[in-house]
Design a protein around this motif. Structure first.
Motif, PDB file in Angstrom:
ATOM      1  N   THR A  45      73.216  66.265 -12.659  1.00 30.32           N
ATOM      2  CA  THR A  45      72.101  66.763 -11.851  1.00 30.32           C
ATOM      3  C   THR A  45      72.427  68.128 -11.268  1.00 30.32           C
ATOM      4  O   THR A  45      71.583  69.045 -11.265  1.00 30.32           O
ATOM      5  CB  THR A  45      71.775  65.774 -10.726  1.00 30.32           C
ATOM      6  OG1 THR A  45      71.346  64.542 -11.292  1.00 30.32           O
ATOM      7  CG2 THR A  45      70.690  66.323  -9.815  1.00 30.32           C
ATOM      8  N   LEU A  46      73.653  68.300 -10.787  1.00 29.93           N
ATOM      9  CA  LEU A  46      74.066  69.583 -10.220  1.00 29.93           C
ATOM     10  C   LEU A  46      74.022  70.673 -11.284  1.00 29.93           C
ATOM     11  O   LEU A  46      73.474  71.764 -11.053  1.00 29.93           O
ATOM     12  CB  LEU A  46      75.469  69.469  -9.636  1.00 29.93           C
ATOM     13  CG  LEU A  46      76.066  70.761  -9.064  1.00 29.93           C
ATOM     14  CD1 LEU A  46      75.205  71.309  -7.939  1.00 29.93           C
ATOM     15  CD2 LEU A  46      77.501  70.516  -8.585  1.00 29.93           C
ATOM     16  N   LEU A  47      74.572  70.406 -12.471  1.00 29.77           N
ATOM     17  CA  LEU A  47      74.537  71.403 -13.537  1.00 29.77           C
ATOM     18  C   LEU A  47      73.107  71.752 -13.923  1.00 29.77           C
ATOM     19  O   LEU A  47      72.779  72.920 -14.140  1.00 29.77           O
ATOM     20  CB  LEU A  47      75.288  70.894 -14.774  1.00 29.77           C
ATOM     21  CG  LEU A  47      76.801  71.050 -14.840  1.00 29.77           C
ATOM     22  CD1 LEU A  47      77.283  70.968 -16.288  1.00 29.77           C
ATOM     23  CD2 LEU A  47      77.286  72.336 -14.213  1.00 29.77           C
ATOM     24  N   SER A  48      72.259  70.742 -14.034  1.00 34.79           N
ATOM     25  CA  SER A  48      70.866  70.980 -14.403  1.00 34.79           C
ATOM     26  C   SER A  48      70.173  71.864 -13.375  1.00 34.79           C
ATOM     27  O   SER A  48      69.378  72.746 -13.729  1.00 34.79           O
ATOM     28  CB  SER A  48      70.120  69.651 -14.533  1.00 34.79           C
ATOM     29  OG  SER A  48      70.642  68.876 -15.602  1.00 34.79           O
ATOM     30  N   LEU A  83      73.534  76.733 -20.246  1.00 36.86           N
ATOM     31  CA  LEU A  83      73.936  75.323 -20.184  1.00 36.86           C
ATOM     32  C   LEU A  83      74.056  74.737 -21.584  1.00 36.86           C
ATOM     33  O   LEU A  83      73.171  74.913 -22.416  1.00 36.86           O
ATOM     34  CB  LEU A  83      72.893  74.523 -19.395  1.00 36.86           C
ATOM     35  CG  LEU A  83      73.028  72.987 -19.417  1.00 36.86           C
ATOM     36  CD1 LEU A  83      74.293  72.546 -18.680  1.00 36.86           C
ATOM     37  CD2 LEU A  83      71.791  72.330 -18.802  1.00 36.86           C
ATOM     38  N   VAL A  84      75.174  74.035 -21.834  1.00 30.79           N
ATOM     39  CA  VAL A  84      75.307  73.184 -23.014  1.00 30.79           C
ATOM     40  C   VAL A  84      75.180  71.754 -22.516  1.00 30.79           C
ATOM     41  O   VAL A  84      76.103  71.218 -21.910  1.00 30.79           O
ATOM     42  CB  VAL A  84      76.657  73.388 -23.728  1.00 30.79           C
ATOM     43  CG1 VAL A  84      76.770  72.462 -24.939  1.00 30.79           C
ATOM     44  CG2 VAL A  84      76.823  74.840 -24.162  1.00 30.79           C
ATOM     45  N   PRO A  85      74.020  71.116 -22.722  1.00 29.18           N
ATOM     46  CA  PRO A  85      73.774  69.811 -22.117  1.00 29.18           C
ATOM     47  C   PRO A  85      74.569  68.693 -22.763  1.00 29.18           C
ATOM     48  O   PRO A  85      75.075  68.817 -23.888  1.00 29.18           O
ATOM     49  CB  PRO A  85      72.268  69.601 -22.335  1.00 29.18           C
ATOM     50  CG  PRO A  85      71.949  70.417 -23.539  1.00 29.18           C
ATOM     51  CD  PRO A  85      72.866  71.613 -23.492  1.00 29.18           C
ATOM     52  N   LEU A 162      77.917  76.646 -18.677  1.00 28.09           N
ATOM     53  CA  LEU A 162      77.926  75.336 -18.024  1.00 28.09           C
ATOM     54  C   LEU A 162      78.062  74.275 -19.108  1.00 28.09           C
ATOM     55  O   LEU A 162      77.171  74.119 -19.943  1.00 28.09           O
ATOM     56  CB  LEU A 162      76.630  75.117 -17.239  1.00 28.09           C
ATOM     57  CG  LEU A 162      76.204  76.223 -16.268  1.00 28.09           C
ATOM     58  CD1 LEU A 162      74.871  75.870 -15.613  1.00 28.09           C
ATOM     59  CD2 LEU A 162      77.269  76.476 -15.209  1.00 28.09           C
ATOM     60  N   LEU A 163      79.159  73.556 -19.107  1.00 26.40           N
ATOM     61  CA  LEU A 163      79.428  72.554 -20.140  1.00 26.40           C
ATOM     62  C   LEU A 163      79.363  71.162 -19.531  1.00 26.40           C
ATOM     63  O   LEU A 163      80.125  70.826 -18.634  1.00 26.40           O
ATOM     64  CB  LEU A 163      80.820  72.771 -20.752  1.00 26.40           C
ATOM     65  CG  LEU A 163      81.084  74.125 -21.414  1.00 26.40           C
ATOM     66  CD1 LEU A 163      82.504  74.161 -21.976  1.00 26.40           C
ATOM     67  CD2 LEU A 163      80.066  74.405 -22.502  1.00 26.40           C
ATOM     68  N   ASP A 164      78.433  70.356 -20.056  1.00 27.35           N
ATOM     69  CA  ASP A 164      78.250  68.999 -19.535  1.00 27.35           C
ATOM     70  C   ASP A 164      78.803  67.986 -20.529  1.00 27.35           C
ATOM     71  O   ASP A 164      78.226  67.762 -21.585  1.00 27.35           O
ATOM     72  CB  ASP A 164      76.758  68.742 -19.287  1.00 27.35           C
ATOM     73  CG  ASP A 164      76.519  67.476 -18.474  1.00 27.35           C
ATOM     74  OD1 ASP A 164      77.500  66.866 -18.021  1.00 27.35           O
ATOM     75  OD2 ASP A 164      75.340  67.099 -18.300  1.00 27.35           O
ATOM     76  N   GLU A 165      79.935  67.392 -20.187  1.00 27.10           N
ATOM     77  CA  GLU A 165      80.573  66.343 -20.985  1.00 27.10           C
ATOM     78  C   GLU A 165      80.771  66.741 -22.455  1.00 27.10           C
ATOM     79  O   GLU A 165      80.298  66.049 -23.361  1.00 27.10           O
ATOM     80  CB  GLU A 165      79.751  65.050 -20.911  1.00 27.10           C
ATOM     81  CG  GLU A 165      79.520  64.523 -19.509  1.00 27.10           C
ATOM     82  CD  GLU A 165      80.767  63.905 -18.886  1.00 27.10           C
ATOM     83  OE1 GLU A 165      81.829  63.916 -19.528  1.00 27.10           O
ATOM     84  OE2 GLU A 165      80.660  63.419 -17.753  1.00 27.10           O
ATOM     85  N   ILE A 193      82.003  76.540 -16.124  1.00 28.33           N
ATOM     86  CA  ILE A 193      81.993  75.372 -15.241  1.00 28.33           C
ATOM     87  C   ILE A 193      81.928  74.151 -16.146  1.00 28.33           C
ATOM     88  O   ILE A 193      80.998  74.010 -16.945  1.00 28.33           O
ATOM     89  CB  ILE A 193      80.809  75.381 -14.267  1.00 28.33           C
ATOM     90  CG1 ILE A 193      80.938  76.555 -13.291  1.00 28.33           C
ATOM     91  CG2 ILE A 193      80.755  74.062 -13.486  1.00 28.33           C
ATOM     92  CD1 ILE A 193      79.811  76.633 -12.276  1.00 28.33           C
ATOM     93  N   LEU A 194      82.916  73.294 -16.027  1.00 25.58           N
ATOM     94  CA  LEU A 194      83.092  72.167 -16.933  1.00 25.58           C
ATOM     95  C   LEU A 194      82.925  70.842 -16.190  1.00 25.58           C
ATOM     96  O   LEU A 194      83.707  70.522 -15.294  1.00 25.58           O
ATOM     97  CB  LEU A 194      84.495  72.238 -17.558  1.00 25.58           C
ATOM     98  CG  LEU A 194      84.988  71.044 -18.363  1.00 25.58           C
ATOM     99  CD1 LEU A 194      84.136  70.842 -19.621  1.00 25.58           C
ATOM    100  CD2 LEU A 194      86.462  71.230 -18.742  1.00 25.58           C
TER     101      LEU A 194
END
Length: 240
Positions: A45-48, A83-85, A162-165, A193-194
């Motif tokens: 949620t924060l990354l989004s 962002l890379v979701p 921004l890398l999410d998982e 940011i990972l």
């Protein structure tokens, strides 16, 4: 080092349900900053919200000295925040090459001849994507899809990624390769940011880290110090 991103007292809610509570965070230029924590802690949620996909209910996001809190996702992308979701969100019926080119869509009027050179750089970084450039994204393995998601993001020329998982669902060998690539990207000048469930791997490559639980930052510090913290080690690192 200079801060590239400053997040101040950020709150994010889904209707009346608040998911992120007063988060303060700084990402330095040229460094990897990691965010770890349990499932459902509010990391995605924060990354989004940083990417503009979900509005803030309070707080401020400043990128390189400019307040971007109210900017749309496209405007943040143009400023270099990409962002890379977690779900990668590729176009499964399109070729690898076409997926990559879409990453540079916002540069289509200004990229000119450089786009071909950028594509060649991506293929140099990810030789397997070059081998599969004409295949559709749906035919790729999990690791190859993650490489494609990273490559597509890099085609937009990010300043802050921004890398999410990024290791989600990947075999250990592929996970190590992905983290090596992330480290190489940082060394090339991309700030990152990972968000990552594999806390051990994330802290090993990051300079600074934040631990988020129930939407709040409960610990922060140099990654090497967090990795040695008994609470972090006991809760998130497990056994060697």
């Amino acid at each position: 080092m200079m801060s590239l991103l400053q997040v101040s007292d950020v709150h994010v809610a889904y209707g009346k349900v608040e998911a992120v509570f007063g988060v303060n965070l700084v990402a330095e230029q040229g460094c990897i900053t990691t965010i770890i924590g349990p499932n459902g802690a509010g990391k995605t949620t924060l990354l989004s919200s940083l990417a503009g996909l979900h509005p803030l209910s309070a707080g401020q996001v400043v990128l390189d000295g400019a307040d971007i809190s109210s900017l749309a996702t496209e405007a943040r992308l143009e400023r270099g925040l990409v962002l890379v979701p977690e779900k990668r969100e590729l176009f499964p019926d399109m070729s690898v090459e076409d997926n990559l080119n879409l990453g540079a869509y916002h540069r289509r009027w200004t990229g000119g001849r450089t786009l071909r050179g950028d594509l060649d750089q991506i293929f140099s970084l990810f030789p397997r994507l070059k081998e599969r450039r004409k295949q559709t994204a749906e035919t790729l393995s999990g690791g190859e899809r993650q490489m494609l998601a990273l490559g597509r993001a890099l085609m937009s020329k990010p300043r802050l990624l921004l890398l999410d998982e990024p290791s989600l669902g990947l075999a250990p060998l592929i996970t190590r390769q992905i983290f090596e690539i992330i480290s190489d990207l940082c060394r090339s000048g991309v700030s990152i940011i990972l968000v990552e469930q594999n806390a051990r791997a994330a802290l090993a490559i990051a300079k600074y880290g934040y631990v988020i639980e129930q939407g709040r930052v409960v610990l922060q510090g140099l990654a090497i110090e967090l990795a040695a913290d008994p609470k972090v080690a006991g809760t998130y690192l497990g056994k060697n």
